[in-house]
Design a protein around this motif. Structure first.
Motif, PDB file in Angstrom:
ATOM      1  N   GLY A 109       0.820  -1.220   0.000  1.00 15.91           N
ATOM      2  CA  GLY A 109       0.000   0.000   0.000  1.00 15.91           C
ATOM      3  C   GLY A 109       0.849   1.262   0.000  1.00 15.91           C
ATOM      4  O   GLY A 109       0.495   2.267  -0.613  1.00 15.91           O
ATOM      5  N   LEU A 110       2.001   1.211   0.654  1.00 18.49           N
ATOM      6  CA  LEU A 110       2.862   2.404   0.748  1.00 18.49           C
ATOM      7  C   LEU A 110       3.413   2.836  -0.606  1.00 18.49           C
ATOM      8  O   LEU A 110       3.778   3.997  -0.792  1.00 18.49           O
ATOM      9  CB  LEU A 110       4.047   2.129   1.697  1.00 18.49           C
ATOM     10  CG  LEU A 110       3.732   1.957   3.184  1.00 18.49           C
ATOM     11  CD1 LEU A 110       4.995   1.564   3.946  1.00 18.49           C
ATOM     12  CD2 LEU A 110       3.134   3.224   3.778  1.00 18.49           C
ATOM     13  N   ILE A 111       3.511   1.886  -1.558  1.00 19.16           N
ATOM     14  CA  ILE A 111       4.086   2.260  -2.867  1.00 19.16           C
ATOM     15  C   ILE A 111       3.044   2.220  -3.988  1.00 19.16           C
ATOM     16  O   ILE A 111       3.386   2.353  -5.160  1.00 19.16           O
ATOM     17  CB  ILE A 111       5.297   1.368  -3.253  1.00 19.16           C
ATOM     18  CG1 ILE A 111       4.952  -0.115  -3.103  1.00 19.16           C
ATOM     19  CG2 ILE A 111       6.517   1.730  -2.450  1.00 19.16           C
ATOM     20  CD1 ILE A 111       5.958  -1.037  -3.749  1.00 19.16           C
ATOM     21  N   SER A 112       1.777   2.008  -3.618  1.00 22.36           N
ATOM     22  CA  SER A 112       0.745   1.939  -4.658  1.00 22.36           C
ATOM     23  C   SER A 112       0.216   3.318  -4.963  1.00 22.36           C
ATOM     24  O   SER A 112       0.151   4.164  -4.073  1.00 22.36           O
ATOM     25  CB  SER A 112      -0.430   1.098  -4.171  1.00 22.36           C
ATOM     26  OG  SER A 112      -0.015  -0.208  -3.979  1.00 22.36           O
ATOM     27  N   ASP A 113      -0.183   3.509  -6.230  1.00 18.68           N
ATOM     28  CA  ASP A 113      -0.910   4.745  -6.446  1.00 18.68           C
ATOM     29  C   ASP A 113      -2.358   4.434  -6.047  1.00 18.68           C
ATOM     30  O   ASP A 113      -2.737   3.279  -5.860  1.00 18.68           O
ATOM     31  CB  ASP A 113      -0.766   5.263  -7.886  1.00 18.68           C
ATOM     32  CG  ASP A 113      -1.156   4.251  -8.916  1.00 18.68           C
ATOM     33  OD1 ASP A 113      -1.746   3.224  -8.519  1.00 18.68           O
ATOM     34  OD2 ASP A 113      -0.885   4.467 -10.104  1.00 18.68           O
TER      35      ASP A 113
ATOM     36  N   LYS B 217       4.708   8.692  11.807  1.00 15.32           N
ATOM     37  CA  LYS B 217       5.847   9.515  12.249  1.00 15.32           C
ATOM     38  C   LYS B 217       6.847   9.715  11.116  1.00 15.32           C
ATOM     39  O   LYS B 217       7.609  10.660  11.091  1.00 15.32           O
ATOM     40  CB  LYS B 217       6.554   8.821  13.421  1.00 15.32           C
ATOM     41  CG  LYS B 217       6.511   9.616  14.709  1.00 15.32           C
ATOM     42  CD  LYS B 217       7.338   8.952  15.786  1.00 15.32           C
ATOM     43  CE  LYS B 217       8.776   9.460  15.790  1.00 15.32           C
ATOM     44  NZ  LYS B 217       9.678   8.604  16.551  1.00 15.32           N
ATOM     45  N   CYS B 218       6.812   8.773  10.156  1.00 12.85           N
ATOM     46  CA  CYS B 218       7.697   8.876   8.988  1.00 12.85           C
ATOM     47  C   CYS B 218       6.929   9.417   7.777  1.00 12.85           C
ATOM     48  O   CYS B 218       7.293   9.158   6.632  1.00 12.85           O
ATOM     49  CB  CYS B 218       8.293   7.517   8.658  1.00 12.85           C
ATOM     50  SG  CYS B 218       9.351   6.884   9.924  1.00 12.85           S
ATOM     51  N   ARG B 219       5.828  10.101   8.063  1.00 17.10           N
ATOM     52  CA  ARG B 219       5.029  10.812   7.036  1.00 17.10           C
ATOM     53  C   ARG B 219       4.177   9.915   6.155  1.00 17.10           C
ATOM     54  O   ARG B 219       3.715  10.352   5.100  1.00 17.10           O
ATOM     55  CB  ARG B 219       5.935  11.663   6.137  1.00 17.10           C
ATOM     56  CG  ARG B 219       6.744  12.658   6.939  1.00 17.10           C
ATOM     57  CD  ARG B 219       7.428  13.612   6.026  1.00 17.10           C
ATOM     58  NE  ARG B 219       8.373  14.404   6.785  1.00 17.10           N
ATOM     59  CZ  ARG B 219       9.424  14.979   6.281  1.00 17.10           C
ATOM     60  NH1 ARG B 219       9.687  14.869   5.002  1.00 17.10           N
ATOM     61  NH2 ARG B 219      10.218  15.698   7.029  1.00 17.10           N
ATOM     62  N   ALA B 220       3.969   8.668   6.528  1.00 17.33           N
ATOM     63  CA  ALA B 220       3.074   7.823   5.713  1.00 17.33           C
ATOM     64  C   ALA B 220       1.635   8.294   5.920  1.00 17.33           C
ATOM     65  O   ALA B 220       1.281   8.773   6.994  1.00 17.33           O
ATOM     66  CB  ALA B 220       3.213   6.374   6.140  1.00 17.33           C
ATOM     67  N   LYS B 221       0.831   8.155   4.874  1.00 18.16           N
ATOM     68  CA  LYS B 221      -0.599   8.496   4.995  1.00 18.16           C
ATOM     69  C   LYS B 221      -1.336   7.189   5.262  1.00 18.16           C
ATOM     70  O   LYS B 221      -1.654   6.435   4.343  1.00 18.16           O
ATOM     71  CB  LYS B 221      -1.107   9.116   3.679  1.00 18.16           C
ATOM     72  CG  LYS B 221      -0.462  10.426   3.333  1.00 18.16           C
ATOM     73  CD  LYS B 221      -1.199  11.555   4.005  1.00 18.16           C
ATOM     74  CE  LYS B 221      -0.590  12.887   3.624  1.00 18.16           C
ATOM     75  NZ  LYS B 221      -0.508  13.831   4.727  1.00 18.16           N
TER      76      LYS B 221
END
Ligand code: UD1
Length: 419
Positions: A382-386, A410-414
């Protein structure tokens, strides 16, 4: 039912503190049946630990979990012991079967629910039972329960495991610690979590020696009753965030981690082209492009861990060429593959090997978690999917990942959870 929503393609940057090891804490909690007063620190507050404490409470060990201090105080009220581990507490967490060894060796009998199969395979307990029988236990299986008895107590002997099992080694170690005389265990698992259990048992006063995959235990009836122990960092959690950093990070620092336990994994990532450097208790991962294919097989420690296979597969979807993973430990541990394919990954499975064709563009989808590590691999995807990824059945994640969303946020992930 709770879900995780992830908006991908956000570059991660920041520091993540690695929690204490879940798989090291669980057998040590079972060992609390052998002593009176135990204090554990650096404990991860995750569902499996809470379930184990519930089981111990049911048996008669009082505990106080201090969420903020990450510590657990355990008091074994020896007189009110109930030598039963019921189905409802063992079915969600297989490690519940680890109370069998300590109950039997100290209280001379135990009735423990058979854990049953799970998504990743049949997961029998025959090796646990083989060891206990060799130590002198009479065992029968009835109505889904293991009934074990050793009227005169267990007696040290030589046990050779026909194959390597983490749980069976731990159960045998626990049982042998209180048995009469010397036990020699051959062909043991040597995962850092098993070594951590040995360290703890040594603090109880048990004499343990190792030589390769052989462990020699001198049983002891009167152990040190007051013991303090700090749990090691979770190498699987650390490995998961290393891979998050490798696929989605600009600059991620992992701290409170022992890179020594991740030597093999770090080498694999370096071979794939991930920029990684280590210090005594921290690891730095920088943005990595031009990832290269690799072939791995899961093996007992010090080989590549099955518990990081699903996460590495996500990284492989971004590497150029055909990477392969051969799963040697569990027969059905590719449950995440159909879900990754729904997100655009190109993967084929033949027998026990997955062929991953990369690089593939991943797109968000609604997916379903099937087990602990499969769930976290979907988070990584999910972190690298558009577009947006929605992950269902995330109770699996809560079994073993402490503050997952907060650590990634904390590392800016949505990433956020909907209840
Ligand atoms: C532990 C870990 C789990 C990890 C696994 C392998 C904990 C709480 N869990 O699980 O996260 O994935 O090690 O590293 O520490 N087997 C038998 N008979 C037995 C016992 C095991 O055939 O009596 C088989 C299993 O089905 C599996 C293999 O042996 O195929 C290894 O399992 P094992 O090492 O026992 O895993 P666990 O201790 O259950």
């Amino acid at each position: 039912m709770q879900k995780l929503i992830i908006k991908g393609k956000k570059e991660l940057s920041g520091t993540i503190s690695v929690s204490g090891s879940k798989n090291a804490t669980l057998p040590i909690l079972a060992a609390s049946l052998l002593a009176k007063n135990i204090k554990l620190t650096n404990v991860p507050v995750v569902k499996d630990i809470i379930t184990m404490l519930e089981l111990l409470r049911f048996i008669g060990v009082d505990s106080k979990l201090e969420n903020k201090k990450k510590s657990i105080l355990l008091k074994n009220n020896q007189k009110k012991i109930n030598t039963l581990a019921p189905y409802k507490l063992v079915k969600t967490m297989r490690a519940g079967v680890l109370v069998l060894g300590p109950l039997l060796t100290k209280y001379k009998k135990a009735k423990v629910s058979l854990p049953g199969g799970c998504a990743i395979g049949t997961r029998p307990v025959d090796l646990h039972l083989l060891a206990l029988k060799k130590l002198g236990a009479k065992i029968r299986i009835k109505d889904g329960y293991i009934f074990a008895e050793a009227k005169r107590g267990l007696k040290g002997t030589k046990i050779k495991f026909p194959s390597i099992s983490v749980g069976a080694t731990e159960n045998a170690l626990l049982a042998a610690s209180y048995a009469k005389g010397k036990t020699t265990l051959i062909n043991c698992a040597l995962e850092p979590e098993v070594k951590e259990l040995m360290l703890f048992l040594k603090k109880l006063g048990i004499n343990i020696k190792t030589s390769g995959r052989k462990i020699i235990v001198e049983g002891k009836k009167f152990v040190n009753n007051k013991v303090k122990h700090k749990i090691i960092s979770d190498r699987i959690e650390a490995g998961t965030y290393l891979i998050a950093g490798a696929i989605a990070g600009k600059k991620i620092i992992l701290n409170q981690v022992d890179p020594h336990f991740l030597k093999y994994e770090i080498n694999i990532l370096k071979k794939m082209g991930v920029k990684i450097s280590t210090k005594k208790n921290s690891i730095l991962i920088l943005k990595s492009t031009n990832l290269k294919k690799i072939n791995i097989s899961t093996k007992p420690y010090p080989g590549f861990p099955t518990d990081l296979q699903a996460q590495l597969m996500v990284l492989m979807t971004q590497a150029k060429g055909i990477s392969t993973i051969k799963e040697n430990i569990f027969e059905n541990r590719f449950m995440h593959v159909p879900e990754l394919k729904r997100m655009g990954a190109k993967i084929e499975i033949k027998n026990r090997t997955a062929y991953i064709f990369g690089p593939a563009k991943l797109t968000g989808a609604e997916v379903m978690a099937t087990d602990l590590r499969a769930s976290v691999c979907l988070v990584l995807a999910g972190l690298i999917s558009d577009k947006r990824t929605i992950i269902n059945r995330i109770y699996h994640l809560d079994r073993g990942y402490e503050f997952l969303e907060n650590k990634l946020k904390k590392c800016r992930a949505k990433i956020h959870r909907i209840k």
